[in-house]
Design a protein around this motif. Structure first.
Motif, PDB file in Angstrom:
ATOM      1  N   PHE A  73      16.370  -6.018  -8.983  1.00 11.91           N
ATOM      2  CA  PHE A  73      17.135  -7.041  -9.407  1.00 11.91           C
ATOM      3  C   PHE A  73      16.881  -8.565  -8.291  1.00 11.91           C
ATOM      4  CE2 PHE A  73      20.784 -10.153  -7.709  1.00 11.91           C
ATOM      5  CZ  PHE A  73      21.152 -10.725  -9.047  1.00 11.91           C
ATOM      6  N   PHE A  74      16.464  -7.976  -6.946  1.00  6.38           N
ATOM      7  CA  PHE A  74      15.837  -8.913  -6.001  1.00  6.38           C
ATOM      8  C   PHE A  74      14.419  -8.985  -6.187  1.00  6.38           C
ATOM      9  CE2 PHE A  74      19.945  -7.937  -3.790  1.00  6.38           C
ATOM     10  CZ  PHE A  74      20.485  -9.189  -3.549  1.00  6.38           C
ATOM     11  N   GLN A  75      14.047 -10.280  -6.578  1.00  8.62           N
ATOM     12  CA  GLN A  75      12.516 -10.360  -6.836  1.00  8.62           C
ATOM     13  C   GLN A  75      11.860 -10.257  -5.542  1.00  8.62           C
ATOM     14  OE1 GLN A  75      11.513 -13.752  -9.334  1.00  8.62           O
ATOM     15  NE2 GLN A  75      13.195 -13.446 -10.426  1.00  8.62           N
ATOM     16  N   SER A  76      12.601 -10.647  -4.385  1.00  8.48           N
ATOM     17  CA  SER A  76      11.733 -10.531  -3.230  1.00  8.48           C
ATOM     18  C   SER A  76      11.722  -9.095  -2.428  1.00  8.48           C
ATOM     19  CB  SER A  76      12.679 -11.676  -2.098  1.00  8.48           C
ATOM     20  OG  SER A  76      13.962 -11.169  -2.050  1.00  8.48           O
ATOM     21  N   SER A  77      12.284  -8.236  -3.260  1.00 12.92           N
ATOM     22  CA  SER A  77      12.262  -6.993  -2.592  1.00 12.92           C
ATOM     23  C   SER A  77      11.065  -6.298  -2.318  1.00 12.92           C
ATOM     24  CB  SER A  77      13.024  -5.771  -3.525  1.00 12.92           C
ATOM     25  OG  SER A  77      14.227  -6.265  -3.689  1.00 12.92           O
ATOM     26  N   ARG A  78      10.736  -5.688  -0.988  1.00 19.83           N
ATOM     27  CA  ARG A  78       9.438  -5.207  -0.789  1.00 19.83           C
ATOM     28  C   ARG A  78       9.360  -3.753  -0.607  1.00 19.83           C
ATOM     29  NH1 ARG A  78       8.718  -8.794  -3.253  1.00 19.83           N
ATOM     30  NH2 ARG A  78       7.801 -11.135  -2.460  1.00 19.83           N
ATOM     31  N   VAL A  79      10.533  -3.068  -0.161  1.00 18.35           N
ATOM     32  CA  VAL A  79      10.602  -1.654   0.244  1.00 18.35           C
ATOM     33  C   VAL A  79      11.975  -1.390   0.107  1.00 18.35           C
ATOM     34  CG1 VAL A  79      10.046  -1.711   2.661  1.00 18.35           C
ATOM     35  CG2 VAL A  79       9.336   0.385   1.467  1.00 18.35           C
ATOM     36  N   ALA A  80      12.362  -0.117   0.019  1.00 17.44           N
ATOM     37  CA  ALA A  80      13.686   0.297   0.372  1.00 17.44           C
ATOM     38  C   ALA A  80      13.696   1.734   0.891  1.00 17.44           C
ATOM     39  CB  ALA A  80      14.553   0.007  -1.096  1.00 17.44           C
ATOM     40  N   TYR A  81      14.864   2.201   1.444  1.00 14.89           N
ATOM     41  CA  TYR A  81      15.113   3.468   1.718  1.00 14.89           C
ATOM     42  C   TYR A  81      16.454   4.040   1.473  1.00 14.89           C
ATOM     43  CZ  TYR A  81      15.092   7.657   4.906  1.00 14.89           C
ATOM     44  OH  TYR A  81      15.163   8.888   5.358  1.00 14.89           O
ATOM     45  N   VAL A  82      16.393   5.304   1.019  1.00 16.09           N
ATOM     46  CA  VAL A  82      17.915   5.757   0.706  1.00 16.09           C
ATOM     47  C   VAL A  82      18.083   7.202   1.548  1.00 16.09           C
ATOM     48  CG1 VAL A  82      19.521   6.302  -1.079  1.00 16.09           C
ATOM     49  CG2 VAL A  82      17.634   4.795  -1.427  1.00 16.09           C
ATOM     50  N   LEU A 206       4.208   2.101   7.560  1.00 17.32           N
ATOM     51  CA  LEU A 206       4.434   1.278   6.296  1.00 17.32           C
ATOM     52  C   LEU A 206       3.723  -0.248   6.708  1.00 17.32           C
ATOM     53  CD1 LEU A 206       8.218   1.589   5.895  1.00 17.32           C
ATOM     54  CD2 LEU A 206       6.393   1.719   4.138  1.00 17.32           C
ATOM     55  N   VAL A 207       2.731  -0.408   5.832  1.00 12.83           N
ATOM     56  CA  VAL A 207       1.972  -1.729   6.098  1.00 12.83           C
ATOM     57  C   VAL A 207       2.088  -2.349   4.898  1.00 12.83           C
ATOM     58  CG1 VAL A 207       0.450  -0.625   7.690  1.00 12.83           C
ATOM     59  CG2 VAL A 207      -0.053  -0.520   5.189  1.00 12.83           C
ATOM     60  N   LYS A 208       1.706  -3.828   4.950  1.00 10.09           N
ATOM     61  CA  LYS A 208       1.378  -4.749   4.089  1.00 10.09           C
ATOM     62  C   LYS A 208       0.106  -5.277   4.146  1.00 10.09           C
ATOM     63  CE  LYS A 208       3.284  -9.063   3.906  1.00 10.09           C
ATOM     64  NZ  LYS A 208       2.064  -9.884   3.595  1.00 10.09           N
ATOM     65  N   THR A 209      -0.845  -5.069   3.278  1.00  6.89           N
ATOM     66  CA  THR A 209      -2.149  -5.670   3.213  1.00  6.89           C
ATOM     67  C   THR A 209      -2.087  -7.085   2.688  1.00  6.89           C
ATOM     68  OG1 THR A 209      -2.346  -4.991   0.839  1.00  6.89           O
ATOM     69  CG2 THR A 209      -2.933  -3.310   2.770  1.00  6.89           C
ATOM     70  N   TYR A 214       3.917  -6.330  -1.192  1.00  6.26           N
ATOM     71  CA  TYR A 214       4.816  -5.000  -1.056  1.00  6.26           C
ATOM     72  C   TYR A 214       4.294  -4.221   0.295  1.00  6.26           C
ATOM     73  CZ  TYR A 214       6.323  -6.618  -5.471  1.00  6.26           C
ATOM     74  OH  TYR A 214       6.952  -7.211  -6.370  1.00  6.26           O
ATOM     75  N   PHE A 215       5.057  -3.394   0.766  1.00 12.85           N
ATOM     76  CA  PHE A 215       4.859  -2.402   1.872  1.00 12.85           C
ATOM     77  C   PHE A 215       4.361  -1.224   1.275  1.00 12.85           C
ATOM     78  CE2 PHE A 215       6.759  -5.567   4.342  1.00 12.85           C
ATOM     79  CZ  PHE A 215       6.231  -5.190   5.785  1.00 12.85           C
ATOM     80  N   LYS A 216       3.397  -0.659   1.815  1.00  9.84           N
ATOM     81  CA  LYS A 216       2.635   0.803   1.214  1.00  9.84           C
ATOM     82  C   LYS A 216       2.650   1.577   2.415  1.00  9.84           C
ATOM     83  CE  LYS A 216       1.421  -1.168  -2.570  1.00  9.84           C
ATOM     84  NZ  LYS A 216       1.991  -0.990  -3.615  1.00  9.84           N
ATOM     85  N   LEU A 217       2.913   2.844   2.125  1.00 13.61           N
ATOM     86  CA  LEU A 217       2.766   4.028   3.110  1.00 13.61           C
ATOM     87  C   LEU A 217       1.476   4.490   3.419  1.00 13.61           C
ATOM     88  CD1 LEU A 217       5.017   5.203   5.118  1.00 13.61           C
ATOM     89  CD2 LEU A 217       4.973   7.035   3.383  1.00 13.61           C
ATOM     90  N   LYS A 218       0.783   4.401   4.770  1.00 11.64           N
ATOM     91  CA  LYS A 218      -0.296   4.692   5.051  1.00 11.64           C
ATOM     92  C   LYS A 218      -0.382   5.919   6.020  1.00 11.64           C
ATOM     93  CE  LYS A 218      -2.758   0.963   3.112  1.00 11.64           C
ATOM     94  NZ  LYS A 218      -4.018   1.180   2.242  1.00 11.64           N
ATOM     95  N   GLY A 219      -1.159   6.980   5.908  1.00 18.34           N
ATOM     96  CA  GLY A 219      -1.216   8.109   6.726  1.00 18.34           C
ATOM     97  C   GLY A 219      -1.591   9.276   6.187  1.00 18.34           C
ATOM     98  N   GLY A 220      -1.466  10.342   6.942  1.00 19.56           N
ATOM     99  CA  GLY A 220      -1.996  11.724   6.549  1.00 19.56           C
ATOM    100  C   GLY A 220      -1.043  12.170   5.373  1.00 19.56           C
ATOM    101  N   ASN A 221       0.268  11.732   5.125  1.00 18.35           N
ATOM    102  CA  ASN A 221       1.066  12.405   3.951  1.00 18.35           C
ATOM    103  C   ASN A 221       0.826  11.618   2.732  1.00 18.35           C
ATOM    104  OD1 ASN A 221       2.525  14.377   5.623  1.00 18.35           O
ATOM    105  ND2 ASN A 221       3.576  12.646   6.407  1.00 18.35           N
ATOM    106  N   VAL A 222       0.129  10.550   2.707  1.00 21.30           N
ATOM    107  CA  VAL A 222      -0.066   9.918   1.647  1.00 21.30           C
ATOM    108  C   VAL A 222      -1.437   9.736   1.125  1.00 21.30           C
ATOM    109  CG1 VAL A 222       0.251   7.522   0.522  1.00 21.30           C
ATOM    110  CG2 VAL A 222       1.535   8.230   2.390  1.00 21.30           C
TER     111      VAL A 222
END
Length: 222
Positions: A73-82, A206-209, A214-222
């Protein structure tokens, strides 16, 4: 016979209320990100405390799907957590028009309404047995919104992850015996579409290039 009410008369009559309305109509900064945090009203304490874990899992999946709809819905959404009965969604603050001009009351009321409606729709579609009879008529979300600088976005979502882990210890359950959705919640990131990840991302980032908003997850788990 009712006398015609003109726009001038209506505006003039309401002038004394405008300072009161403006005082509470707070606008968030556009040079920072915006977090909207939504929390189910008495979900745990009243409705879901005693239900079976398999039912809680189905309810959580419904909440995750509703959170994805909120991201759409929100065009400005960049990441979320539940996690649990809570949703945190990050909006880009300078997308002012799509953010209802960053007005707190608008953002909170609209986000709460959309999440509540979509969550109820998910519950109906999935037809979950075993829920309290009055849960579907009381599945509302409270909301609050605030700015957050770019350099602590990663810290914010790790803090929410800590809250998710803490729930298990609060209930005095064995952490390692819980499922991933209980231990880590659901991180919702955009990669051509909104996708759900359920991992311990505390040691990731969580980084934005520059190539993506959008924010992406970077690290050993990804």
């Amino acid at each position: 016979m009712q006398k015609k009410v003109t726009q001038f008369e209506y505006t003039k009559s309401g002038e004394k209320f405008l300072p009161l309305i403006r005082e509470a109509d707070i606008i968030l900064r556009s040079d920072e990100y915006i977090v909207i945090h939504l929390d189910g009203v008495k979900f745990t304490s009243r409705y879901l405390k005693a239900v079976d874990r398999s039912i809680k899992k189905q309810v959580f999946e419904c909440l995750t799907n509703a959170a994805i709809e909120l991201c759409n819905f929100f065009q400005s959404s960049r990441v979320a957590y539940v996690y649990g009965d809570e949703v945190s969604i990050l909006l880009q603050g300078d997308v002012v028009k799509e953010n209802y001009h960053n007005r707190i009351q608008k953002l909170c009321s609209i986000a709460s309404s959309i999440l509540s409606v979509n969550f109820l729709n998910q519950l109906i579609v999935h037809g979950i047995d075993g829920l309290p009879t009055d849960f579907k008529t009381n599945c509302f979300f409270a909301a609050k919104a605030h700015n957050i600088p770019n350099d602590i976005v990663n810290d914010y979502f790790k803090w929410r992850l800590m809250g998710c882990k803490k729930l298990i210890f609060d209930k005095k359950e064995q952490f390692d015996k819980c499922e991933d959705w209980e231990k880590f919640g659901h991180l919702i990131i955009f990669d051509n579409d909104w996708k759900v990840i359920s991992i311990d991302f505390y040691n990731d980032k969580l980084v934005k290039t520059p190539q993506s908003e959008y924010f992406k997850l970077k690290g050993g788990n990804v």
